[in-house]
Design a protein around this motif. Structure first.
Motif, short mmCIF file in Angstrom:
data_model
loop_
_atom_site.label_atom_id
_atom_site.label_comp_id
_atom_site.label_asym_id
_atom_site.label_seq_id
_atom_site.Cartn_x
_atom_site.Cartn_y
_atom_site.Cartn_z
N ALA A 1 77.06 51.28 13.24
CA ALA A 1 77.56 51.87 14.53
C ALA A 1 77.44 53.41 14.76
N ARG A 2 77.77 53.99 13.56
CA ARG A 2 77.94 55.46 13.54
C ARG A 2 76.39 56.19 13.50
N ALA A 3 75.14 55.38 12.90
CA ALA A 3 74.17 55.79 12.82
C ALA A 3 73.48 55.63 14.26
N GLU A 4 73.92 54.59 14.99
CA GLU A 4 73.12 54.23 16.31
C GLU A 4 73.73 54.98 17.54
N PHE A 5 75.20 54.95 17.34
CA PHE A 5 76.11 55.53 18.56
C PHE A 5 76.83 56.81 18.38
N GLY A 6 76.81 57.41 17.01
CA GLY A 6 77.57 58.58 16.72
C GLY A 6 78.92 58.18 16.23
N GLY A 7 79.85 59.09 16.08
CA GLY A 7 81.08 59.01 15.22
C GLY A 7 82.13 58.78 16.35
N ASP A 8 82.16 59.00 17.46
CA ASP A 8 83.13 58.91 18.68
C ASP A 8 82.98 57.54 19.33
N ASP A 9 84.19 56.97 19.40
CA ASP A 9 84.52 55.69 20.12
C ASP A 9 84.04 55.85 21.62
N PHE A 10 83.77 54.85 22.36
CA PHE A 10 83.33 55.05 23.73
C PHE A 10 83.28 53.71 24.43
N VAL A 11 83.27 53.76 25.52
CA VAL A 11 83.13 52.76 26.44
C VAL A 11 82.02 53.12 27.80
N GLU A 12 80.78 52.32 27.70
CA GLU A 12 79.89 52.44 28.66
C GLU A 12 79.71 51.34 29.52
N TYR A 13 79.87 51.55 30.84
CA TYR A 13 79.96 50.45 31.85
C TYR A 13 78.55 49.97 32.33
N LEU A 14 78.20 48.94 32.29
CA LEU A 14 76.85 48.45 32.46
C LEU A 14 77.01 47.23 33.94
N ASP A 15 75.82 47.40 34.72
CA ASP A 15 75.79 46.59 35.83
C ASP A 15 75.53 45.33 35.37
N GLY A 16 76.55 44.33 35.61
CA GLY A 16 76.59 42.77 35.26
C GLY A 16 75.52 42.10 35.98
N ASP A 17 74.61 42.65 36.96
CA ASP A 17 73.68 41.87 37.56
C ASP A 17 72.39 42.47 37.16
N ALA A 18 72.41 43.38 36.11
CA ALA A 18 71.05 44.07 35.71
C ALA A 18 69.98 42.84 35.19
N ALA A 19 68.78 43.29 35.34
CA ALA A 19 67.66 42.40 35.05
C ALA A 19 67.76 41.83 33.58
N ALA A 20 68.16 42.65 32.80
CA ALA A 20 68.19 42.20 31.23
C ALA A 20 69.06 41.13 31.19
N PHE A 21 70.37 41.20 31.86
CA PHE A 21 71.25 39.98 31.67
C PHE A 21 70.69 38.80 32.39
N ASP A 22 70.02 38.96 33.43
CA ASP A 22 69.23 37.69 34.21
C ASP A 22 68.44 37.15 33.19
N ARG A 23 67.79 37.95 32.37
CA ARG A 23 66.79 37.21 31.42
C ARG A 23 67.78 36.64 30.15
N VAL A 24 68.78 37.08 30.03
CA VAL A 24 69.60 36.09 29.10
C VAL A 24 70.03 34.93 29.43
N ILE A 25 70.39 35.09 30.85
CA ILE A 25 70.57 33.58 31.49
C ILE A 25 69.46 32.79 31.70
N ALA A 26 68.49 33.18 32.26
CA ALA A 26 67.43 32.37 32.51
C ALA A 26 66.40 31.94 31.30
N GLU A 27 66.03 32.85 30.36
CA GLU A 27 65.42 32.73 29.31
C GLU A 27 66.23 32.53 27.72
N GLY A 28 67.40 32.67 28.02
CA GLY A 28 68.13 32.56 26.74
C GLY A 28 67.94 33.76 25.78
N ALA A 29 67.34 34.86 26.48
CA ALA A 29 66.90 36.15 25.73
C ALA A 29 67.97 36.79 25.04
N ASP A 30 67.94 37.27 23.87
CA ASP A 30 69.08 38.24 23.17
C ASP A 30 68.78 39.67 23.75
#
Length: 121
Positions: free
Chosen positions: A73-102
């Motif tokens: 987690a530190r290597a990818e996102f740095g040392g600080d804790d955070f919350v980033e808000y994402l659009d729940g209707d984003a195309a990537a989430f559509d693919r998770v639903i429609a295609e079972g994509a990770d």
């Protein structure tokens, strides 16, 4: 050359989070604190904790030894804790639903890159 470290979320774990966010018409939060996980911005509580959570495969404190998930987690996102808000209707989430994509997430100093990818075997 900079090495990219990616974090993965399994479709089977994300589907309930996406469903909850879309039902409640809210965003999805990507959180880094004690592990890395996603949850609906507005969600059901159970025993004082959120009921529906999707943990990053590599940063789940219930399945990965502390030193391993913490360093990843530190290597990818740095040392600080955070919350980033994402659009729940984003195309990537559509693919998770429609295609079972990770989902695969990588970060640099200014951006999060979120990609739907074929399910990991």
């Amino acid at each position: 050359m900079e090495e990219f470290i990616m974090i993965h979320f399994l479709a089977s774990d994300l589907l309930p989070v996406i469903s909850e966010a879309r039902t409640r018409q809210c965003r999805i939060a990507l959180v880094k604190d004690h592990g890395v996980y996603m949850l609906s911005e507005k969600g059901e509580m159970e025993n004082g904790r959120r009921r529906v959570i999707a943990w990053a495969v590599e940063c789940n404190p219930d399945t990965v030894p502390f030193d391993n998930w913490w360093e990843r987690a530190r290597a990818e996102f740095g040392g600080d804790d955070f919350v980033e808000y994402l659009d729940g209707d984003a195309a990537a989430f559509d693919r998770v639903i429609a295609e079972g994509a990770d989902l695969q997430i990588e970060a640099d100093a200014g951006y999060l890159y979120i990609n739907a990818v074929a399910t990991r075997s």
